[in-house]
Design a protein around this motif. Structure first.
Motif, mmCIF file in Angstrom:
data_model
loop_
_atom_site.group_PDB
_atom_site.id
_atom_site.type_symbol
_atom_site.label_atom_id
_atom_site.label_comp_id
_atom_site.label_asym_id
_atom_site.label_seq_id
_atom_site.Cartn_x
_atom_site.Cartn_y
_atom_site.Cartn_z
ATOM 1 N N ASN A 1 0.829 -1.244 0.129
ATOM 2 C CA ASN A 1 -0.122 0.021 0.024
ATOM 3 C C ASN A 1 0.871 1.230 -0.035
ATOM 4 N N GLY B 1 -0.214 5.214 0.043
ATOM 5 C CA GLY B 1 -1.163 6.138 -0.100
ATOM 6 C C GLY B 1 -2.404 5.593 -0.699
ATOM 7 N N THR B 2 -2.848 6.088 -1.896
ATOM 8 C CA THR B 2 -4.096 5.933 -2.691
ATOM 9 C C THR B 2 -3.754 4.748 -3.710
ATOM 10 N N GLU B 3 -2.682 4.167 -3.711
ATOM 11 C CA GLU B 3 -2.141 3.012 -4.581
ATOM 12 C C GLU B 3 -1.975 1.724 -3.844
ATOM 13 N N ARG C 1 -6.202 1.958 -7.622
ATOM 14 C CA ARG C 1 -5.950 3.345 -7.485
ATOM 15 C C ARG C 1 -7.215 3.881 -6.789
ATOM 16 N N LEU C 2 -7.019 4.457 -5.947
ATOM 17 C CA LEU C 2 -8.484 5.159 -5.213
ATOM 18 C C LEU C 2 -9.084 5.948 -6.108
ATOM 19 N N HIS C 3 -10.327 5.622 -6.511
ATOM 20 C CA HIS C 3 -11.077 6.756 -7.548
ATOM 21 C C HIS C 3 -12.409 7.136 -6.630
ATOM 22 N N ASN D 1 -12.802 11.009 -6.458
ATOM 23 C CA ASN D 1 -11.517 11.436 -6.641
ATOM 24 C C ASN D 1 -11.313 12.261 -7.823
#
Length: 124
Positions: free
Chosen positions: A41, A43-45, A64-66, A79
């Motif tokens: 992990n 961050g957002t990936e 990836r956090l969307h 996001n």
């Protein structure tokens, strides 16, 4: 097609099937159970190491956090740095609305964009 694109297509000839049915090896296309290993992990990936016991192919799935979704209400916050935000901007300006003068290809592309937005915000 560039040589890099050719190499990727050669390494992952079953990539489209893998995206549709993530249990199929993108290298050999076999439906054997894939092995997921380490998940990293950042961050957002998130990166997940995966391998195929049949062909011994190895790759990393990238996530990836969307969006974030509220558990109780189902409300979604997207996001804005993701391509989905660009599609939403086009939709807000009515650029994804079908028009009688659109070509068949443009009509299909607009439909695909609207479907992608609907799937992205659909309640899980």
């Amino acid at each position: 097609m560039t040589s890099k694109a050719t190499n990727v297509a050669t390494r992952f000839p079953h990539a489209a099937k893998y995206f549709a049915e993530s249990w199929v090896c993108p290298c050999c296309g076999q439906g054997d159970e894939l092995n997921a290993d380490v998940t990293l992990n950042y961050g957002t990936e998130v990166f997940e190491k995966v391998s195929c016991p049949k062909c011994f192919g190895e790759w990393k799935n990238e996530y990836r956090l969307h969006a974030i979704r509220h558990n109780e209400t189902g409300d979604v916050v997207l996001n804005p740095s993701q391509p989905l935000a660009a599609l939403q901007a086009l939709a807000a300006a009515s650029w994804l609305d079908e028009a009688p003068y659109d070509s068949d290809e443009l009509t299909a592309a607009k439909r695909q964009a609207r479907d992608a937005m609907a799937m992205a915000v659909r309640a899980s």
